[in-house]
Write a protein that holds these residues in place. Sequence first.
Motif, PDB file in Angstrom:
ATOM      1  N   TYR A  60      -0.652  15.752  22.010  1.00 54.96           N
ATOM      2  CA  TYR A  60      -0.997  15.273  23.166  1.00 54.96           C
ATOM      3  C   TYR A  60      -0.674  13.806  23.248  1.00 54.96           C
ATOM      4  CZ  TYR A  60      -3.595  19.424  24.502  1.00 54.96           C
ATOM      5  OH  TYR A  60      -3.891  20.644  24.858  1.00 54.96           O
ATOM      6  N   VAL A  61      -0.714  13.049  22.111  1.00 51.50           N
ATOM      7  CA  VAL A  61      -0.155  11.756  22.212  1.00 51.50           C
ATOM      8  C   VAL A  61       1.441  11.813  22.746  1.00 51.50           C
ATOM      9  CG1 VAL A  61       0.914   9.796  20.825  1.00 51.50           C
ATOM     10  CG2 VAL A  61      -1.594  10.893  20.327  1.00 51.50           C
ATOM     11  N   GLY A  62       2.385  12.728  22.217  1.00 54.98           N
ATOM     12  CA  GLY A  62       3.824  12.725  22.786  1.00 54.98           C
ATOM     13  C   GLY A  62       3.490  13.201  24.274  1.00 54.98           C
ATOM     14  N   TRP A  63       2.597  14.110  24.460  1.00 52.09           N
ATOM     15  CA  TRP A  63       2.640  14.547  26.220  1.00 52.09           C
ATOM     16  C   TRP A  63       1.923  13.588  27.155  1.00 52.09           C
ATOM     17  CZ3 TRP A  63      -0.989  15.464  29.577  1.00 52.09           C
ATOM     18  CH2 TRP A  63      -0.713  16.207  30.760  1.00 52.09           C
ATOM     19  N   VAL A  64       1.190  12.959  26.715  1.00 53.00           N
ATOM     20  CA  VAL A  64       0.668  11.955  27.557  1.00 53.00           C
ATOM     21  C   VAL A  64       1.783  10.927  27.855  1.00 53.00           C
ATOM     22  CG1 VAL A  64      -1.109  10.078  27.717  1.00 53.00           C
ATOM     23  CG2 VAL A  64      -1.799  12.282  27.195  1.00 53.00           C
ATOM     24  N   SER A  65       2.561  10.389  26.678  1.00 51.74           N
ATOM     25  CA  SER A  65       3.445   9.244  27.168  1.00 51.74           C
ATOM     26  C   SER A  65       4.550   9.848  28.004  1.00 51.74           C
ATOM     27  CB  SER A  65       3.931   8.914  25.705  1.00 51.74           C
ATOM     28  OG  SER A  65       4.623  10.057  25.053  1.00 51.74           O
TER      29      SER A  65
END
Length: 124
Positions: A60-65
Amino acid sequence: MLIIFGLWGGLNISLLTFTKEAPCPNALGVPICYIVSLGYLVMFVSSLLLKYRLARKLFYVGWVSVFVIAIVGVVSEILIGNVCPINNSGIPLCYLSLAVSVIIVILYRLVISRIQKQKSLFKI
């Protein structure tokens, strides 16, 4: 496969930015395509480690960015124009990144729910 597609696209644009052939926009002095590539890389690595709870947070950190950058890019492209790099067909890559990131998160949620359902079936 979609994560690999996004990663390949991000790395391709990052290479063109690095060689100064087709630079992407900067945010605080960092090319945005580098951040997008890193986001897709984090999603890819975390998808290989699905069974670990930390991997989901990393995903989710990667996806949100990626998602936030795509949203900002699409809005900027609509309001300002000529902000996002384009592909050979003339389609702004932020549009593609937004579509891919939405499909990725939907599929990811389906996979996670299936894994959780299988875990609950095997609990006694």
